[in-house]
Design a protein around this motif. Sequence first.
Motif, mmCIF file in Angstrom:
data_model
loop_
_atom_site.group_PDB
_atom_site.id
_atom_site.type_symbol
_atom_site.label_atom_id
_atom_site.label_comp_id
_atom_site.label_asym_id
_atom_site.label_seq_id
_atom_site.Cartn_x
_atom_site.Cartn_y
_atom_site.Cartn_z
ATOM 1 N N ARG A 163 55.826 45.523 53.526
ATOM 2 C CA ARG A 163 55.982 44.171 52.977
ATOM 3 C C ARG A 163 55.407 43.127 53.928
ATOM 4 N N GLY A 164 55.692 43.274 55.218
ATOM 5 C CA GLY A 164 55.127 42.325 56.171
ATOM 6 C C GLY A 164 53.612 42.369 56.195
ATOM 7 N N ARG A 212 50.927 39.257 55.152
ATOM 8 C CA ARG A 212 49.806 38.821 55.996
ATOM 9 C C ARG A 212 48.467 38.985 55.280
ATOM 10 N N ALA A 213 48.397 39.918 54.331
ATOM 11 C CA ALA A 213 47.138 40.141 53.598
ATOM 12 C C ALA A 213 46.777 38.950 52.724
ATOM 13 N N GLY A 214 47.781 38.294 52.147
ATOM 14 C CA GLY A 214 47.556 37.069 51.384
ATOM 15 C C GLY A 214 46.529 37.225 50.282
ATOM 16 N N ASP A 215 45.469 36.431 50.365
ATOM 17 C CA ASP A 215 44.453 36.390 49.311
ATOM 18 C C ASP A 215 43.586 37.651 49.264
ATOM 19 N N ARG A 216 43.711 38.520 50.249
ATOM 20 C CA ARG A 216 42.945 39.766 50.202
ATOM 21 C C ARG A 216 43.504 40.734 49.169
ATOM 22 N N ILE A 217 44.700 40.459 48.647
ATOM 23 C CA ILE A 217 45.253 41.291 47.574
ATOM 24 C C ILE A 217 44.539 40.914 46.277
ATOM 25 N N THR A 218 43.838 41.865 45.707
ATOM 26 C CA THR A 218 42.978 41.578 44.557
ATOM 27 C C THR A 218 43.687 41.771 43.222
#
Length: 363
Positions: free
Chosen positions: A50-51, A55-61
Motif C-alpha cells: 500500500r505504501g 508513492r506510485a501516484g500517477d504512475r498507476i495506469t
Amino acid sequence: MDKLEFPLPGSDARITAFRYGTPGARPKAYLQAGLHADEFPGMLALHLLRGMLERAGDRITGEIVILPQANPLGLEQHPNGFLYGRHDSASGQNFNRGYPDLAPALADLPLGPDAAQNVAMVRDAMGAALAAMQPETALDAMRHRLMVLAHDADLVLDLHADNQALPHMYTGTPLWPDAQDIAAEIDARAVLLAEVSGGNPFDEALSGPWWALARARPEAAVPSACLAATLELGSNDDVDLRLAEDQAAALYRILERRGMIEGNPGRLPGALCEATPLTAMAQVKAPAGGLIAYHRQLGDTLRAGEVVATIIDPLGTSVEVTAETDGILFARHSQPYAWPGKVIGKIAGASDLAHRRGLLLTD
C-alpha cells in the motif's frame, strides 16, 4: 487512494478495501490477504505494498484494489487465546470454499467474434448476477462482497500461506504459461495446476467461468479475461519485515509487468520449478496417531518409497510414512503430532495419481 468500508449484516465486522488509480480504468488488479484469517504473511506484504502504491501516484495506469485483511469474521475467532481463522466457527465452513458459481448466468449470452465486446458482456452479466443475490448470513455476505469487488478484475491474487511451507502457487490449467511471471517473482517452489480443484475456492470462482464458457461456446471469442491465482507465501506464522518487503516488491513488479503501473520491473527471475498437475500432488497422510519425526526437510527431492517421517506412539509402536511419488516436499505440518488421516506433508509430483480426484485441496 480511496478507503472503502463494507459492514457485514449480522456482525460488527466490516470489510476494508483500498483503491488506487482511477475507478473503472483498465487494467484492473485485485489483491487480497487473510481470507484464511490465521495466515499472516500476505497481510504484512499488502500493508507494505500500500505504501508503495501511494508513492506510485500517477504512475498507476489502471485500478488496483487492495484488501490486506479480507476476512474480518475470521479475525474475531480467538477462543482460548488463539486465533482460528480457517473455518467459520458458526457453520464449520472453510472460508475459501463455497463461492458463487457465476457460470450459469453466462450460458445464454449473445456472444460473437469480437473478444473485447464479449469480455464486456460477460463482466456485465457477472455483475448483474451478483447484484441479484441476497446473502442471508454474515459469511455469505462476506463471500458476496469479495466477489463484487473482484469479479471484473483482469488480475486477481489471493495471498495465503501454508502451515509450514515454501512459497508455492495454485492456478487454473488454462492460465498457464501466462502466469509464469507471477510464479517466478514469488520464487515459487511448486506450481499446482487444475481446472476444477473442488469446493469452488475464491480464485476458481473468478477465473473458472471464463474457460468453462470458452469450452461451451467454441464459436465465440472468449479469452481467459481474469487471471486469478492463489499465492502461498510460505509458512503461516512467518511475519518478518525483511521477507515481507521482498514479497511486496515482487507484487509491485508483477503489477508493473502487467501494465497496472508504469515502470521498469527489470529482468524476470528464472523459474525455480516446473508447473505440475494438482492431481499429481501427493498428500502425505499419517496412518496412525503419535508424534511426527520428520526425516526430510522442506525443499528435499524425494523418490517414491522413501521415508518422509516416522509416527511414534509414545505408548506403543512406530510406523514409517513413505512418499508415494517422486517430487519436492514443499509443505509440512508445524504441530508434530498426528492422528490417522492427518496431512503431514505435500509433495509436488509430475505424474497423475489415480486416487487424486474430486476434492483436491486440503479442507
